[in-house]
Design a protein around this motif. Structure first.
Motif, mmCIF file in Angstrom:
data_model
loop_
_atom_site.group_PDB
_atom_site.id
_atom_site.type_symbol
_atom_site.label_atom_id
_atom_site.label_comp_id
_atom_site.label_asym_id
_atom_site.label_seq_id
_atom_site.Cartn_x
_atom_site.Cartn_y
_atom_site.Cartn_z
ATOM 1 N N VAL A 1 34.488 25.237 -19.161
ATOM 2 C CA VAL A 1 35.852 25.338 -18.637
ATOM 3 C C VAL A 1 36.090 26.812 -18.326
ATOM 4 O O VAL A 1 36.179 27.636 -19.231
ATOM 5 N N LEU A 2 36.161 27.146 -17.025
ATOM 6 C CA LEU A 2 36.223 28.545 -16.602
ATOM 7 C C LEU A 2 37.359 28.773 -15.613
ATOM 8 O O LEU A 2 37.633 27.912 -14.784
ATOM 9 N N GLY B 1 28.495 34.098 -12.871
ATOM 10 C CA GLY B 1 27.694 33.589 -11.765
ATOM 11 C C GLY B 1 27.726 32.083 -11.612
ATOM 12 O O GLY B 1 26.734 31.479 -11.195
ATOM 13 N N ARG B 2 28.837 31.469 -11.932
ATOM 14 C CA ARG B 2 28.974 30.022 -11.794
ATOM 15 C C ARG B 2 29.619 29.705 -10.445
ATOM 16 O O ARG B 2 30.417 30.478 -9.929
ATOM 17 N N PRO B 3 29.307 28.534 -9.865
ATOM 18 C CA PRO B 3 29.758 28.240 -8.505
ATOM 19 C C PRO B 3 31.248 27.926 -8.365
ATOM 20 O O PRO B 3 31.777 28.012 -7.260
ATOM 21 N N ALA B 4 31.918 27.571 -9.459
ATOM 22 C CA ALA B 4 33.322 27.171 -9.316
ATOM 23 C C ALA B 4 34.076 27.335 -10.624
ATOM 24 O O ALA B 4 33.497 27.284 -11.707
#
Length: 130
Positions: A86-87, A96-99
């Protein structure tokens, strides 16, 4: 009376529904909620990607609506949230996560927010956990 409420269980759990009903009743009874703190699996309540089956209550959506309509402080433990994917936009970029998937109206923060809420409140009420 001033309450701080901590939720440790996922949004589809009975503990989450009980916590929400308690919070609603507290405000209806003229009490104050100084902070809602979501920890462990409770952080999933703040995900914008929860899809409840049509024949079940959408407790995550109810939490978001309740926080917005009552103008409450909905805090999500950042360490527990990151561990569970949960970001917010800042953390997604940083790692560096896509969403990002933190729903609008929620805030990622540390355990210090729970400690501070416990100091400000007359009672800390905890729901769920092991």
């Amino acid at each position: 009376m001033k309450f701080a409420i901590a939720l440790f269980s996922a949004p589809h759990s009975p503990a989450s529904r009980r916590a929400l009903r308690f919070a609603e009743a507290a405000l209806a009874g003229g009490h104050e909620i100084v902070r809602l703190f979501f920890y462990q699996d409770g952080v999933h309540s703040a995900s914008a990607n929860i899809v409840a089956p049509q024949d079940e209550l959408d407790t995550a959506a109810e939490w978001s609506h309740f926080i917005a309509s009552a103008q409450l402080d909905g805090v999500v433990c950042i360490a527990a949230a990151l561990r569970r994917g949960v970001l917010d936009a800042r953390e997604a970029e940083r790692h560096g996560r896509p969403a990002a998937n933190l729903a609008q109206g929620w805030e990622l923060s540390g355990l210090g927010q729970l400690h501070e809420a416990a100091q400000q409140a007359d009672r800390l009420i905890c729901f769920g956990g092991h």
